[in-house]
Design an enzyme around this catalytic site. Structure first.
Site, PDB file in Angstrom:
ATOM      1  N   ARG A   1      78.513 102.105  52.008  1.00  0.00           N
ATOM      2  CA  ARG A   1      79.565 102.446  52.967  1.00  0.00           C
ATOM      3  C   ARG A   1      79.273 101.992  54.399  1.00  0.00           C
ATOM      4  NH1 ARG A   1      76.068 106.184  51.930  1.00  0.00           N
ATOM      5  NH2 ARG A   1      75.228 107.556  53.529  1.00  0.00           N
TER       6      ARG A   1
ATOM      7  N   THR B   1      73.036 117.838  67.724  1.00  0.00           N
ATOM      8  CA  THR B   1      73.319 116.711  68.612  1.00  0.00           C
ATOM      9  C   THR B   1      74.745 116.762  69.133  1.00  0.00           C
ATOM     10  OG1 THR B   1      71.736 115.368  67.361  1.00  0.00           O
ATOM     11  CG2 THR B   1      73.251 114.205  68.819  1.00  0.00           C
TER      12      THR B   1
ATOM     13  N   ASP C   1      74.898 113.100  62.488  1.00  0.00           N
ATOM     14  CA  ASP C   1      74.939 113.811  61.212  1.00  0.00           C
ATOM     15  C   ASP C   1      74.597 115.285  61.351  1.00  0.00           C
ATOM     16  OD1 ASP C   1      72.271 113.675  61.831  1.00  0.00           O
ATOM     17  OD2 ASP C   1      71.620 112.712  59.966  1.00  0.00           O
TER      18      ASP C   1
ATOM     19  N   CYS D   1      76.122 114.221  52.942  1.00  0.00           N
ATOM     20  CA  CYS D   1      76.324 113.100  52.026  1.00  0.00           C
ATOM     21  C   CYS D   1      75.302 113.109  50.898  1.00  0.00           C
ATOM     22  CB  CYS D   1      76.248 111.778  52.789  1.00  0.00           C
ATOM     23  SG  CYS D   1      77.568 111.571  54.007  1.00  0.00           S
TER      24      CYS D   1
END
Length: 339
Positions: free
Chosen positions: A66, A129, A125, A181
């Site tokens: 991806r 952050t 992710d 993921c």
């Protein structure tokens, strides 16, 4: 100049003057995975003046499904994503300044990175952050575009300091975990859709066409054919510590940041999230079970072993990462499996 941008200039929303404006803009992209690499390519092809790409990771085989800028050779050589992206982006458009920063950006780094930036795109992710991005955005008046995806689901929201509710207004506190993921998988079209939402908003912001901005938080699930858009304007809080009338930017303070420590003599790193919430070990076990790793439980903790590493999760939120002594690598493992 050749007619490189002629089709974009024909588009009424941008035009020749908007194209000239884009040449002068600087976009900071945090993360060079599926969202970051996709957004970087769109903006570099569009002729943004400068793109700064920040990422701490390297290319792996599982990325190639991806993450569109990378090749098999990048994965074989474990090239840092920011460096591999920079090389490919320069081949795409040599007139754009591409800055690659290979590091795990924290508050100190963000304080330096925000200088001369017109827009921040979230392609990270983890919410640690994102909350730092949110406070940097509010402190320095820099708009940013939030985006995330997992499985076939995606979400995006545009945050403009002084006008829209910030991410702190929407979330109140940093979540301790969720699907990633690596625990729920992901399909490429979901990432591509979020990239489309983020970069369309980015182009509107960069050319100054604020009247065309999407004012709603959009979510979708491409597999179940669901799409929704909600207006979060009513969620803006006057007393929000990030964007309210008396902001203190709490996520720029040490006490509200995730703490890491190398455990002496144990080849292990402890990660302690800033949040005070207790971790739901049953929920964590259900998510981690999808990875095929080995799970063991007792009344006090959960042990999860995969790929030569062992994560031990405690109810107070702490996680011990065994089999690694490098903090950056430990954080990578932590966010890969725990979000």
């Amino acid at each position: 100049m050749n007619n490189r941008y002629s089709r974009q200039e024909l588009f009424r929303g941008i035009g020749p003057s908007g194209q000239q404006t884009l040449f002068q803009k600087h976009v900071l992209i945090i993360g060079a995975g599926a969202l970051g690499s996709g957004s970087a390519e769109v903006l570099v092809r569009a002729g943004i003046g400068k793109v700064t790409l920040v990422d701490r990771d390297y290319v792996e085989w599982s990325n190639l499904q991806r993450q569109q800028l990378y090749t098999e050779q990048d994965a074989e050589e474990r090239i840092p994503k920011a460096a591999a992206a920079q090389r490919r982006l320069k081949e795409i458009n040599s007139t754009v300044t591409i800055e690659a920063i290979i590091e795990d950006a924290g508050v100190e780094e963000f304080e330096k990175l925000q200088k001369d930036v017109d827009l921040i795109i979230d392609a990270t992710d983890n919410f640690d952050t994102r909350m730092i991005i949110n406070d940097i955005s509010q402190k320095y008046g820099i708009p940013w575009v939030y985006g995330a995806c997992v499985g076939s689901y995606g979400i995006s929201y545009t945050i403009i300091p002084g006008k829209t509710p910030c991410l702190h207004c929407l979330l109140e506190s940093v979540p301790l975990g969720g699907a990633t993921c690596d625990t729920a998988g992901i399909i490429g079209p979901a990432a591509g859709m979020v990239v489309s939402y983020q970069t369309a908003e980015a182009l509107k912001l960069l050319v100054g066409n604020h009247g065309s901005l999407r004012t709603k938080l959009v979510t979708f699930d491409l597999w179940s054919n669901q799409h929704s858009a909600i207006s979060p304007q009513g969620l803006k809080k006057e007393d929000c510590l990030s964007c309210g009338s008396k902001p203190s930017y709490p996520f720029l303070n040490y006490e509200n940041q995730t703490k890491t420590a190398v455990l002496c003599g144990r080849n292990s790193v402890q990660i302690r999230p800033a949040g005070k919430d207790r971790r739901d070990l049953d929920k964590a076990a259900n998510l981690l079970a999808k990875t095929g790793g080995k799970i063991e439980r007792n009344p006090f903790l959960l042990s999860f072993e995969i790929s030569g590493n062992r994560l031990v999760l405690f109810q107070d939120g702490r996680v011990l990462i065994h089999g690694v002594s490098d903090i950056s690598e430990a954080k990578k493992i932590y966010h890969r499996y725990l979000g």
